[in-house]
Each structure stands twice: as C-alpha cells, then as structure tokens.
Enzyme design. Structure first.
Site, PDB file in Angstrom:
ATOM      1  N   GLN A  64       1.044  -0.856  -0.123  1.00 32.62           N
ATOM      2  CA  GLN A  64       0.143  -0.206  -0.207  1.00 32.62           C
ATOM      3  C   GLN A  64       0.359   0.987  -0.343  1.00 32.62           C
ATOM      4  O   GLN A  64       1.673   1.124   0.440  1.00 32.62           O
ATOM      5  CB  GLN A  64      -0.946   0.575   1.061  1.00 32.62           C
ATOM      6  CG  GLN A  64      -1.504  -0.973   1.150  1.00 32.62           C
ATOM      7  CD  GLN A  64      -2.468  -1.337   2.328  1.00 32.62           C
ATOM      8  OE1 GLN A  64      -1.595  -1.664   3.619  1.00 32.62           O
ATOM      9  NE2 GLN A  64      -3.576  -1.051   2.325  1.00 32.62           N
ATOM     10  N   LYS A  65       0.911   2.049  -0.636  1.00 29.95           N
ATOM     11  CA  LYS A  65       1.052   4.019  -0.946  1.00 29.95           C
ATOM     12  C   LYS A  65       1.994   4.183   0.792  1.00 29.95           C
ATOM     13  O   LYS A  65       3.290   4.911   0.963  1.00 29.95           O
ATOM     14  CB  LYS A  65      -0.029   4.551  -1.309  1.00 29.95           C
ATOM     15  CG  LYS A  65       0.670   5.715  -2.560  1.00 29.95           C
ATOM     16  CD  LYS A  65       0.065   6.369  -2.862  1.00 29.95           C
ATOM     17  CE  LYS A  65       0.905   7.300  -3.715  1.00 29.95           C
ATOM     18  NZ  LYS A  65       0.280   6.906  -5.136  1.00 29.95           N
TER      19      LYS A  65
END
Length: 173
Positions: A64-65
């Site tokens: 995830q970012k």
C-alpha cells in the site's frame, strides 16, 4: 569433508503495488493453497524449498502507498528482488513503474537481480510480457540482470519455474 554449508537461504524480497497478488502468490508457493488474503500490513515471510538442497527465504512486503516508504528497511541482505505486477490492471502500470524505479535506485540493491512477475495472466485482456516490460522500462536496467515471467498466483501457474529462475539469477550475480 566437504565445505561447510551455510544454513541461511538467500533472501528474496517480494514487492509490488497493493493488490498485485503478492500474498496470494506466497501462500500458493508455500502451501499449494490459495488463502483469503487481506492487505498486508508489515510483511509475511516464508521459506520456499525449491529442491532438497535449495531454499529461498521470501519476504512479502506490504504494497500500500503508505507502506512503500518502508520498503527500504527490508533491503538489507536482499539477494534478489521479485516485483509483482497485476498484468490485468493497465491503469496502475505507471504507478508500478515509479515504485520499481524508486526501490531499484536504493544503493543496497545495486547489482541485485530483478525478477518481474506478470501476475493474473489467467485473466482476459491482461497485458503481454512485452507491454509490461516496456511500461516498466526494464530494457533500461542495463546494470543488473533481470527477467520477466508470466504467472497466475490463483491458478498456481508459472510460480515454481519463476523461483527456480530467481535462484539461477542469484547464483550468477
């Protein structure tokens, strides 16, 4: 007496954007099963036995970012980077290209071989290996050995072959 064999297996880091299929791929490799996965917070790790003499320690790092800035903390002793791409999601290939470029620019990965896995090849309209290779700018990585292979974590296709190739890349580097 032969030479001492170290018990530690080479460290392989599995990276890629969230939802690329990394955890599914790892659970499929380790157990032969597809497990229900949820987004990985932190990492999963497992030892993959390729044959009687060869095993790889595979770290599956959350994509995830918000997690990506932490990727660099997993790069110590990394002997191969396996970057997983969702080949059915052309909308995120540029994001994947940027994430890959950023992680490969880390000095800890200098000269470390790269295996790109084009996952979800079982889905209709998935991008070709050539398209993915070009979008990720792989031909520009002349300073390291790299390979790209298609696979389907869900179907278990191409995974064993891919990690045999990863092992060969490690031996050559």
């Amino acid at each position: 007496m032969g030479q001492a064999h170290s018990s530690t297996s080479p460290q392989v880091i599995l990276m890629g954007l969230d939802s690329a299929g990394k955890s599914t791929l790892l659970s499929r490799l380790l157990t032969g099963q597809v497990m229900e996965t949820s987004p990985t917070i932190g990492f999963n790790v497992g030892t993959l036995d390729l044959d009687k003499k060869t095993s790889l320690t595979v770290w599956d790092v959350g994509g995830q970012k918000s997690m990506r800035p932490n990727w660099r903390y997993y790069l110590d002793d990394c002997q191969a980077l396996v970057f997983v791409v969702d080949s059915s999601d052309p909308g995120r290939i540029t994001e994947a290209q940027k994430a890959l470029k950023k992680v490969l620019s880390d000095e800890k990965l200098q000269g470390v071989p790269l295996m790109v896995l084009a996952n979800k090849k079982d889905l209709p309209n998935s991008m070709t290996i050539r398209e993915i290779s070009n979008h990720l700018d792989l031909p520009s990585y002349t300073e390291r050995s790299w390979e790209i292979q298609a696979c389907s974590a869900l179907k278990g296709l191409g995974l064993q072959q891919a990690f045999m190739s990863v092992n060969k890349l490690i031996k050559k580097s």
